[in-house]
Motif scaffolding. Structure first.
Motif, PDB file in Angstrom:
ATOM      1  N   THR A 167      88.458 -31.703  49.086  1.00 46.14           N
ATOM      2  CA  THR A 167      87.133 -32.352  49.073  1.00 46.14           C
ATOM      3  C   THR A 167      86.443 -32.287  50.431  1.00 46.14           C
TER       4      THR A 167
ATOM      5  N   ARG B 113      87.431 -34.276  52.799  1.00 43.60           N
ATOM      6  CA  ARG B 113      87.672 -35.608  53.360  1.00 43.60           C
ATOM      7  C   ARG B 113      89.138 -35.977  53.141  1.00 43.60           C
TER       8      ARG B 113
ATOM      9  N   GLN C   5      88.337 -40.936  52.704  1.00 42.42           N
ATOM     10  CA  GLN C   5      87.887 -41.331  51.375  1.00 42.42           C
ATOM     11  C   GLN C   5      87.986 -42.842  51.189  1.00 42.42           C
TER      12      GLN C   5
END
Length: 360
Positions: free
Chosen positions: A37, A39, A44
């Motif tokens: 992602t 992250r 997150q």
């Protein structure tokens, strides 16, 4: 509207040994991007809570060796929002220390405490539950946790048995049970009275401080007088020299299992404690033979139910394996039965004892 009395404490000091060799002592799992992602799990977690809690009210408690990693991944945080542990002492000292820190800033604060490695798929429902929980503890002297409706007899999680419903969606906790054997987990699932213990907590700062001072007085004595710190404020301003002498005890055993004012809010948020390769396998997309390939390239023949994690530009050719974990990172290649991943800690300990820190 965001409530400026609400705070979040993110616990991010573990080394994630159950994810070895992908998670290493120098770069543990909370700093890794498992799903591509962009992250990490820590980022997150911050992003999730920052939607309902001001950035300046989010604290990260971590080991002092990860100070630079936290600062790099979360540049939004100021120095006094990163509390550095000189040694690991479990969750009760971590939470108590952060609570005294917040109490000095805001004696009316409400706090949510969260691990840095959870996955939440239904974020809107989850944040609604957090907001409702913070509102609940702001008006009462209750200690609260989130219970997750189980969908399988999981032996890797703790369980909460609920008693009567006393408030809207808030139940008195009857018992806590640590990771049960499979047969007992099946009984829990069938009963409908037991929920997974998420490890997420909510309380008013005075409520948790009072509980620690009553139930773990030896811990309170170490921390309540104010910090004694290493070096100058410019160097490492939030490393407390008293921390190594704190008792090594979890918040569950030290407080939650002893207190008589513990409540649970129930929900189903697409939650997972991303603690093991097995949990990652369960959450990941699979091919037609139920194989999971997370990184690297693989040619898989006559094989099923495997999870493969490789460095970028690495190719694995796999033939005739069923139910295996194949994971390579840096200088370590691990191949073991996926269902026997509890042995990974033994592998880590053996590698450390026989070969030194280079492989840890």
């Amino acid at each position: 509207m965001i409530n400026k009395d609400n705070y979040c404490v993110i616990m991010g000091g573990g080394i994630g040994s159950r994810f070895w060799p992908f998670s290493r002592k120098s770069l543990p799992k909370q700093f890794l991007d498992f799903f591509g992602t962009g992250r990490s799990l820590l980022q997150q977690t911050f992003d999730r809570f920052n939607k309902i809690i001001p950035a300046e009210n989010i604290l990260v408690v971590t080991n002092d060796m990860y100070a630079d990693l936290v600062k790099f991944q979360l540049p939004e945080l100021k120095e006094d929002q990163i509390l550095l542990e000189p040694t690991r002492r479990n969750t009760a000292p971590c939470i108590a220390w952060a609570s005294y820190h917040i109490l000095a800033k805001n004696p009316t604060a409400n706090i949510v405490v969260a691990p840095s490695d959870h996955l939440i798929l239904k974020e809107t429902e989850f944040l609604d539950a957090i907001n409702n929980g913070l509102d609940f503890v702001s008006k009462s002297d209750k200690l609260m946790t989130l219970g997750i409706k189980p969908n399988r007899p999981e032996t890797g999680y703790g369980y909460i048995q609920i008693a009567e419903k006393e408030f809207e969606n808030f139940y008195k906790v009857k018992t806590f049970t640590e990771k049960p054997e499979l047969e007992l987990a099946k009984v829990f699932l069938d009963s409908g009275e037991f929920y997974w213990n998420s490890g997420l907590f909510m309380w008013n700062v005075k409520t948790i401080v009072d509980a620690v001072e009553k139930l773990i007085p030896e811990l309170a004595e170490k921390l309540k007088a104010g910090p004694e710190i290493y070096g100058t404020p410019k160097e490492k301003p939030f490393i407390d020299v008293r921390f190594p002498s704190c008792p090594n005890v979890s918040i569950d055993i030290g407080v939650m299992e002893k207190a008589d004012n513990v409540y649970v809010s129930l929900g189903d948020f697409g939650w997972s404690d991303l603690g093991t390769w097995g949990s990652l396998y369960d959450l990941s997309p699979k091919d037609e033979r139920q194989n999971v390939v997370l990184k690297g390239e693989s040619l898989i023949y006559n094989s099923k139910d495997n999870i493969v994690v490789l460095p970028k530009n690495k190719l694995a050719v796999i033939d005739g394996l069923e139910g295996y974990l194949i994971a390579e990172s840096d200088n370590v290649l691990l191949i073991c039965k996926k269902d026997e991943e509890h042995a990974i800690r033994k592998y880590v300990n053996d590698a450390q004892m026989k070969l030194g820190e280079d492989y840890i």
